[in-house]
Design a protein around this motif. Structure first.
Motif, PDB file in Angstrom:
ATOM      1  N   SER A   1       0.827  -1.219   0.000  1.00 44.52           N
ATOM      2  CA  SER A   1       0.000   0.000   0.000  1.00 44.52           C
ATOM      3  C   SER A   1       0.849   1.253   0.000  1.00 44.52           C
ATOM      4  N   MET A   2       1.852   1.262   0.852  1.00 49.22           N
ATOM      5  CA  MET A   2       2.733   2.419   0.967  1.00 49.22           C
ATOM      6  C   MET A   2       3.412   2.717  -0.375  1.00 49.22           C
ATOM      7  N   THR A   3       3.901   1.662  -1.009  1.00 43.05           N
ATOM      8  CA  THR A   3       4.591   1.835  -2.283  1.00 43.05           C
ATOM      9  C   THR A   3       3.637   2.301  -3.369  1.00 43.05           C
ATOM     10  N   THR A   4       2.462   1.707  -3.424  1.00 40.77           N
ATOM     11  CA  THR A   4       1.479   2.083  -4.449  1.00 40.77           C
ATOM     12  C   THR A   4       1.075   3.544  -4.305  1.00 40.77           C
ATOM     13  N   ILE A   5       0.881   3.991  -3.087  1.00 37.67           N
ATOM     14  CA  ILE A   5       0.475   5.385  -2.851  1.00 37.67           C
ATOM     15  C   ILE A   5       1.589   6.347  -3.242  1.00 37.67           C
ATOM     16  N   LEU A   6       2.823   6.002  -2.906  1.00 38.62           N
ATOM     17  CA  LEU A   6       3.941   6.862  -3.295  1.00 38.62           C
ATOM     18  C   LEU A   6       4.093   6.915  -4.812  1.00 38.62           C
ATOM     19  N   ILE A   7       3.842   5.794  -5.465  1.00 35.84           N
ATOM     20  CA  ILE A   7       3.880   5.780  -6.934  1.00 35.84           C
ATOM     21  C   ILE A   7       2.783   6.669  -7.506  1.00 35.84           C
ATOM     22  N   LYS A   8       1.585   6.535  -6.954  1.00 32.91           N
ATOM     23  CA  LYS A   8       0.459   7.340  -7.452  1.00 32.91           C
ATOM     24  C   LYS A   8       0.702   8.831  -7.237  1.00 32.91           C
ATOM     25  N   SER A   9       1.485   9.160  -6.221  1.00 38.39           N
ATOM     26  CA  SER A   9       1.755  10.579  -5.969  1.00 38.39           C
ATOM     27  C   SER A   9       2.625  11.180  -7.070  1.00 38.39           C
ATOM     28  N   GLY A  10       3.338  10.317  -7.823  1.00 42.70           N
ATOM     29  CA  GLY A  10       4.172  10.787  -8.933  1.00 42.70           C
ATOM     30  C   GLY A  10       5.402  11.543  -8.506  1.00 42.70           C
ATOM     31  N   ASP A  11       5.779  11.413  -7.246  1.00 40.75           N
ATOM     32  CA  ASP A  11       6.931  12.144  -6.723  1.00 40.75           C
ATOM     33  C   ASP A  11       8.181  11.275  -6.876  1.00 40.75           C
ATOM     34  N   GLU A  12       9.054  11.665  -7.807  1.00 41.47           N
ATOM     35  CA  GLU A  12      10.252  10.868  -8.093  1.00 41.47           C
ATOM     36  C   GLU A  12      11.187  10.800  -6.893  1.00 41.47           C
ATOM     37  N   SER A  13      11.077  11.717  -5.965  1.00 40.62           N
ATOM     38  CA  SER A  13      11.967  11.716  -4.794  1.00 40.62           C
ATOM     39  C   SER A  13      11.742  10.481  -3.917  1.00 40.62           C
ATOM     40  N   GLY A  14      10.612   9.827  -4.123  1.00 39.41           N
ATOM     41  CA  GLY A  14      10.331   8.617  -3.350  1.00 39.41           C
ATOM     42  C   GLY A  14      10.902   7.357  -3.970  1.00 39.41           C
ATOM     43  N   PHE A  15      11.739   7.501  -4.998  1.00 39.76           N
ATOM     44  CA  PHE A  15      12.232   6.321  -5.711  1.00 39.76           C
ATOM     45  C   PHE A  15      12.940   5.337  -4.790  1.00 39.76           C
ATOM     46  N   ASP A  16      13.849   5.829  -3.959  1.00 42.08           N
ATOM     47  CA  ASP A  16      14.632   4.921  -3.114  1.00 42.08           C
ATOM     48  C   ASP A  16      13.734   4.092  -2.202  1.00 42.08           C
ATOM     49  N   ILE A  17      12.715   4.716  -1.658  1.00 37.65           N
ATOM     50  CA  ILE A  17      11.776   4.023  -0.782  1.00 37.65           C
ATOM     51  C   ILE A  17      11.011   2.961  -1.579  1.00 37.65           C
ATOM     52  N   ILE A  18      10.509   3.391  -2.739  1.00 37.13           N
ATOM     53  CA  ILE A  18       9.687   2.497  -3.567  1.00 37.13           C
ATOM     54  C   ILE A  18      10.505   1.309  -4.060  1.00 37.13           C
ATOM     55  N   ALA A  19      11.711   1.603  -4.559  1.00 39.86           N
ATOM     56  CA  ALA A  19      12.551   0.534  -5.104  1.00 39.86           C
ATOM     57  C   ALA A  19      12.947  -0.457  -4.020  1.00 39.86           C
ATOM     58  N   LYS A  20      13.282   0.034  -2.845  1.00 38.29           N
ATOM     59  CA  LYS A  20      13.661  -0.869  -1.751  1.00 38.29           C
ATOM     60  C   LYS A  20      12.477  -1.746  -1.352  1.00 38.29           C
ATOM     61  N   ALA A  21      11.291  -1.160  -1.286  1.00 36.89           N
ATOM     62  CA  ALA A  21      10.111  -1.937  -0.913  1.00 36.89           C
ATOM     63  C   ALA A  21       9.841  -3.047  -1.920  1.00 36.89           C
ATOM     64  N   PHE A  22       9.973  -2.717  -3.207  1.00 41.59           N
ATOM     65  CA  PHE A  22       9.752  -3.727  -4.246  1.00 41.59           C
ATOM     66  C   PHE A  22      10.823  -4.811  -4.183  1.00 41.59           C
ATOM     67  N   ASN A  23      12.065  -4.386  -4.041  1.00 42.38           N
ATOM     68  CA  ASN A  23      13.182  -5.340  -4.056  1.00 42.38           C
ATOM     69  C   ASN A  23      13.145  -6.272  -2.852  1.00 42.38           C
ATOM     70  N   ASP A  24      12.691  -5.769  -1.705  1.00 40.83           N
ATOM     71  CA  ASP A  24      12.684  -6.567  -0.480  1.00 40.83           C
ATOM     72  C   ASP A  24      11.519  -7.541  -0.404  1.00 40.83           C
ATOM     73  N   MET A  25      10.520  -7.364  -1.270  1.00 39.83           N
ATOM     74  CA  MET A  25       9.373  -8.278  -1.226  1.00 39.83           C
ATOM     75  C   MET A  25       9.787  -9.679  -1.654  1.00 39.83           C
ATOM     76  N   PRO A  26       9.363 -10.715  -0.929  1.00 40.27           N
ATOM     77  CA  PRO A  26       9.623 -12.080  -1.392  1.00 40.27           C
ATOM     78  C   PRO A  26       8.737 -12.402  -2.586  1.00 40.27           C
ATOM     79  N   LEU A  27       9.027 -13.506  -3.260  1.00 39.18           N
ATOM     80  CA  LEU A  27       8.171 -13.947  -4.358  1.00 39.18           C
ATOM     81  C   LEU A  27       6.777 -14.180  -3.802  1.00 39.18           C
ATOM     82  N   SER A  28       5.816 -13.440  -4.314  1.00 45.13           N
ATOM     83  CA  SER A  28       4.473 -13.468  -3.722  1.00 45.13           C
ATOM     84  C   SER A  28       3.493 -12.783  -4.652  1.00 45.13           C
ATOM     85  N   GLN A  29       2.219 -12.943  -4.309  1.00 44.56           N
ATOM     86  CA  GLN A  29       1.171 -12.243  -5.050  1.00 44.56           C
ATOM     87  C   GLN A  29       1.361 -10.735  -4.925  1.00 44.56           C
ATOM     88  N   ALA A  30       1.768 -10.286  -3.720  1.00 49.22           N
ATOM     89  CA  ALA A  30       1.952  -8.850  -3.504  1.00 49.22           C
ATOM     90  C   ALA A  30       3.010  -8.290  -4.450  1.00 49.22           C
TER      91      ALA A  30
END
Length: 829
Positions: A720-749
């Protein structure tokens, strides 16, 4: 083993991919004429001793092997060992305290040895081999379904990735142990073993059996000696090395240990702590005590096959490691822990004779999840697990596959929803048919008769026949050596004048196969039930039952154990009675599902409101998901119940579902509630509340997401946090978003996150960040490539390219994405 492909199937990824209409290559069908027999036993393994050292700089293993064998029956003067991709430097026969060189031929895959003489059946001899294993240089042969078969894995061996530990672990199933240990790599072999490992002293080790000695060496290394004194199959050999916390537990004086990364030490017992109780439960119901000297569980990074039941030393994927907030919603890995433990009996103590008979391992491990949930959490929980696994099989569209398969394109293809899910449901029906006492007594006989041996499905049949006194060929021929499942249409005709009800059951599945099905028909008047045990053996069968008063309910498959798709043509009134009085999990679920389709009907809506307070949390959540909140009457009646559930339901996952439903009201009165629960200890509640807040006040939600990003986040909150930051369109959140995606295990999420993450990459301007993000997407694509994900991910990346081209992005970004998309996928298991 619990394979990732099955986890994905259960999560719904594969059906989603089918909806994307991804093209599949034309399959090779030549395998349909190749009978997969059990491996011939010319020589039998007796004992395997290894002395190994690891070269971290090259990801090599230098080994010395002493392999004791004996001809199975016939005399022989030769030996063929599986030894994949090794450098062989010496092959000799051991004679007393010395060795004599032997002639051999090695093709990089198999080692053919000329023995020093002809050995008679049962006459033991020992060969000595010096070699170097080079797992990263092994080329996988003939397996499209396997993502990696290199057997020995060096994780971050040089320590170059600062956020990843250095580990070594092995993965033998199906026939990859022979990448690091010369052996006869077949499941019908059994051997004792001793593994001596020299490792940096800062690391701990794990292997089969007991640690019998440790010796510190002058060069900063330590030599650990592990001995396994009971025989097991080579694919169950294991070595693990790494910097772990070892959490100690016990079962009846036997060691029970949990190897986890240090940060998870405080919660290790919350994750694995039910293991001793599981061991006791399974030992009791099977009448066979846990058969091995110890039981350890270890977590490995980058292990993509779920988990593996190495004898006494189970290896788990890193998803097993959950933090305290994840565990608020329950232990999401508990079923896997149960599954792998049950393999210590079914798979390790008694092993499938061939991969054709894999279901003898996997159906039992699968069914153990139902048994454990039923014992620990009640019958509803067991029935829910059983139903979920049945749906996993049905959705896999595997009707044409036999359970025991002597024809398959590759042995890896046996690890599917038929061997696992369908096999487990067949055991469930068998248990219902013969009764609990006979079922578990037959399992005891099977285990004790075949312990430390391999078996095929007929040996299981013979055990059941001996216990029950029944001829069960019909059952095995239909379910074990056949394919498909029945599809039933059930109709009811009441004749009040004649005082009888007729029940007609039609088998509507394609083809000519007619299933023989024993089951119960329960007839209810009020709470009073009369059970009739019946059989159907025809495409259409009609049963007639007399009555004095028209029944309130005729319930076909009263025990709800049939593996079948059913169209049960009952009335709403019948289903309401079924919910209130029949009582099983599936009885209630069927009734809720039927009522949900007619929510304009006051009686149906009344049932839905009643089901929101069901005794089982899973059905409360199921009912919430079925509410038609576009219907104003439903919306109005459900609101006060949902508001109460969101705050007071004892189960966090139900509270989360209720909060998600309240979000659909778009009512500002709930803003304070959502804001409050953004800070809940449950990641699921927090994430759903953040989504709900975003609908009412996007600016506040983005601010909350940025605040929460400073702290660890997993599961629904990370999504949710990552999706909302993406929807905000603020590129400054890239590091947060990328880390959240990278840290997710193989999953539906993570699969769900791939699309918005790629959309976000389309607007990122910084070339370095674009490359970093694309690398993460490609890594995810490669991890799931064998399951058909690659075309879908490539389509997402193509859209990124089009976005970049339309906005005049630097050519370097576009070319980088194209190059990555065209790169050859990694081989893997």
């Amino acid at each position: 083993m619990r394979k990732v492909s099955l986890v994905i199937l259960a999560l719904g990824i594969l059906p989603h991919l089918r909806a994307q209409q991804i093209e599949e290559p034309t399959p090779d069908t030549s395998w349909k004429t190749q009978y997969r027999e059990s491996a011939p036993r010319i020589n039998d393994l007796v004992h395997t001793k290894l002395d190994v050292k690891f070269d971290y700089s090259k990801s090599y293993m230098n080994g010395k092997a002493w392999i004791t064998l004996a001809p199975h029956f016939y005399s022989t003067d030769s030996l063929m060992l599986d030894a994949k991709g090794m450098d062989i430097s010496k092959v000799a026969i051991v004679k007393g305290g010395s060795t004599q060189p032997l002639k051999y031929n090695y093709d990089g895959w198999q080692l053919n040895i000329d023995l020093d003489k002809t050995y008679k059946g049962g006459e033991q001899y020992t060969v000595y081999i010096e070699y170097t294993a080079k797992p990263n240089e092994v080329k996988v042969q003939g397996s499209a379904a396997i993502t990696d078969a290199k057997g020995l894995y060096f994780i971050n061996p040089k320590g170059e990735e600062k956020d990843k530990p250095t580990q070594i672990w092995t993965q033998g199933e199906t026939e990859a142990t022979s990448v690091w240990c010369p052996t006869i790599d077949k499941p019908d072999q059994k051997t004792t073993n001793e593994f001596i490992m020299t490792v940096p002293a800062k690391y701990v080790t794990l292997s089969n059996g007991k640690l019998v000695s440790q010796k510190n060496n002058a060069d900063g290394t330590r030599t650990d000696d592990w001995k396994m004194e009971l025989p097991h199959s080579p694919y169950l050999f294991f070595m693990g090395v790494g910097e772990y916390s070892v959490i100690k537990d016990s079962y009846k004086g036997k060691e029970v240990n949990y190897y986890v990364e240090k940060e998870y030490a405080p919660v290790a017992k919350k994750i694995f702590g039910n293991t001793p109780e599981m061991m006791g439960f399974y030992s009791k119901v099977l009448g066979v005590e846990f058969p091995w000297v110890k039981y350890s569980q270890i977590v490995g990074r980058e292990y993509v096959s779920g988990a593996m039941e190495n004898t006494t030393a189970t290896l788990h994927q890193e998803s097993a490691q959950q933090d305290a907030r994840e565990l608020v919603d329950g232990n999401g890995w508990e079923s896997t822990i149960a599954h792998e433990l049950f393999h210590q009996w079914f798979g390790d103590l008694v092993t499938c004779e061939s991969w054709s008979n894999l279901t003898l391992n996997e159906s039992f491990a699968n069914y153990s999840e139902t048994l454990w949930d039923e014992y620990k959490y009640g019958k509803d929980a067991g029935d829910a697990q059983n139903y979920g696994d049945m749906q996993g099989y049905i959705q896999s569209q595997s009707e044409k596959k036999d359970l025991v398969r002597f024809y398959y394109n590759d042995k890896e293809a046996m690890f599917d929803a038929v061997s696992y899910n369908k096999g487990g449901r067949i055991l469930h029906m068998l248990r219902s048919y013969v009764g609990d006492s006979a079922f578990f007594k037959a399992l005891n006989l099977y285990l004790t008769t075949n312990k430390f041996k391999s078996a095929e499905a007929h040996q299981l049949r013979l055990a059941f026949e001996e216990v029950t006194g029944k001829d069960l060929n019909w059952y095995w021929n239909q379910w074990y050596y056949g394919a498909g499942h029945p599809k039933l249409s059930i109709d009811y005709t009441y004749d009040d004048a004649a005082k009888k009800v007729q029940v007609t059951v039609k088998q509507t599945q394609d083809g000519n196969k007619v299933f023989v099905l024993p089951f119960a028909i329960d007839i209810y008047n009020g709470a009073e039930k009369v059970r009739h045990n019946v059989w159907i053996k025809e495409k259409e069968t009609t049963f007639s039952f007399p009555y004095d008063k028209r029944p309130d309910l005729v319930n076909v498959d009263g025990q709800k154990t049939l593996l079948a798709e059913k169209k049960d043509n009952k009335t709403l009134e019948n289903f309401i009675h079924q919910y209130k009085y029949a009582g099983t999990y599936l009885d209630r679920r069927e009734a809720i599902d039927f009522a949900s389709k007619t929510q304009d009907n006051p009686k149906a809506l009344e049932l839905m409101m009643l089901a929101l307070k069901d005794k089982y949390f899973g059905l409360r959540s199921f009912t919430i998901g079925k509410l038609d909140l576009k219907n104003e009457t439903v919306k109005k009646q459900a609101e006060p119940i949902l508001a109460e559930m969101a705050q007071k339901d004892p189960k966090s996952t139900v509270r989360a579902s209720a909060l998600g439903a309240l979000a659909q009201y778009n009512n500002g009165v709930y803003k304070s509630l959502f804001t409050k629960y953004v800070n809940d200890s449950s990641y699921t509640i927090s994430g759903i509340s953040l989504d709900a807040l975003f609908k009412l006040d996007s600016a506040s939600a983005v601010a909350e997401a940025k605040r929460l990003a400073k702290y660890p986040a997993k599961g629904k909150l990370a999504e949710s946090m990552t999706t909302i930051l993406i929807k905000s369109g603020d590129e400054s959140g890239f590091d947060i978003i990328a880390k959240a995606f990278n840290d997710m295990p193989l999953s539906q999420a993570k699969f769900n996150m791939a699309k918005p993450f790629c959309e976000f990459l389309g607007i990122v301007k910084d070339t370095k960040k674009v490359k970093t993000g694309v690398d993460m997407v490609i890594e995810f694509r490669e991890a799931l490539a064998p399951y058909g994900v690659a075309p879908y991910i490539n389509d997402l990346l193509n859209k990124v390219i089009k976005k970049k081209e339309a906005t005049g992005a630097p050519a370097e970004q576009i070319e980088y994405i194209k190059t990555k998309m065209e790169s050859e996928g990694k081989k893997g298991f």
